[in-house]
Design an enzyme around this catalytic site. Structure first.
Site, short mmCIF file in Angstrom:
data_model
loop_
_atom_site.label_atom_id
_atom_site.label_comp_id
_atom_site.label_asym_id
_atom_site.label_seq_id
_atom_site.Cartn_x
_atom_site.Cartn_y
_atom_site.Cartn_z
CB CYS A 156 -0.89 -0.01 1.24
SG CYS A 156 -2.00 1.39 1.37
CG HIS B 290 -5.54 -2.58 -1.50
ND1 HIS B 290 -4.65 -3.22 -0.68
CD2 HIS B 290 -5.21 -1.26 -1.46
CE1 HIS B 290 -3.81 -2.33 -0.16
NE2 HIS B 290 -4.14 -1.13 -0.63
CD GLU B 291 -6.48 1.40 -4.06
OE1 GLU B 291 -6.67 2.41 -3.35
OE2 GLU B 291 -5.37 0.84 -4.14
CG HIS C 92 -7.41 2.66 1.06
ND1 HIS C 92 -6.66 2.93 2.18
CD2 HIS C 92 -6.59 2.01 0.20
CE1 HIS C 92 -5.44 2.45 2.02
NE2 HIS C 92 -5.37 1.87 0.82
#
Length: 191
Positions: free
Chosen positions: A103, A145-146, A149
């Site tokens: 990351c 993954h994004e 966030h």
């Protein structure tokens, strides 16, 4: 314009982001700045919270992803560039598989993370056109993954608790700016 990437430890990374509307001030320029920032840092994805904005926006450009073992996957990813606004993953399927993730907000640390190989997502693109799509494999992983966030979740939240305890000092050093990076960062505890 290249924006500073927020480092591990900043509260914005743990906050659930809010939806935006098409009249969000400076949105086109902000998206362009995010792509500049991500490309400068040689990333494949970047979420707005990583540049200090707690809004439901992330970008993906998988053209830098390289897997020497899979030329077909590499060719497919070369043209995978998207903007995701107000995204909602509404279905995930398949047997979880481990993959080594990193990351931009947590430089120098890479860990195996288990994720499902397929997802269905609703989102708006940069023109606020609505989409509903299914993604699999590496594309799904990058999106997950994004997406994490904008939900206030970091990949380190998904690793084995013992492993995370072993990384505690490295994570603390990152938040203090005691890490070598080749891109602009903002550290929450830098002295």
């Amino acid at each position: 314009m290249i924006l500073p990437i927020v480092a591990y430890g900043d509260p914005v990374l743990k906050k659930k982001a809010v939806d935006i509307t098409k009249d969000y001030p400076g949105l086109s320029q902000f998206i362009a700045n995010m792509f500049d920032t991500m490309n400068n840092a040689k990333g494949v994805g970047l979420a707005a919270p990583q540049v200090g904005m707690s809004i439901r926006l992330f970008i993906v450009d998988a053209s830098l992803y390289i897997d020497e073992d899979d030329e077909k996957d590499e060719e497919d990813l070369k043209n995978f560039k998207r903007v995701f606004i107000n995204a909602q993953i509404f279905e995930q399927e398949g047997e979880e598989w481990k993959f080594n993730e990193g990351c931009l907000s947590i430089p120098t640390i890479r860990e195996d993370v288990e994720r499902q190989p397929e997802l269905k997502i609703r989102y708006l693109d940069e023109k606020f056109v609505s989409h509903e799509e299914t993604f699999t494999g590496i594309k799904a992983r990058i999106i997950q993954h994004e997406y994490d966030h904008i939900e206030g979740i970091l990949f380190t939240d998904r690793i084995n608790p013992l492993r995370k305890r072993l990384l505690k000092r490295k994570l603390s050093d990152i938040s203090k700016g005691l890490v070598d990076v080749t891109y602009k960062m903002k550290f929450p505890v830098k002295k």
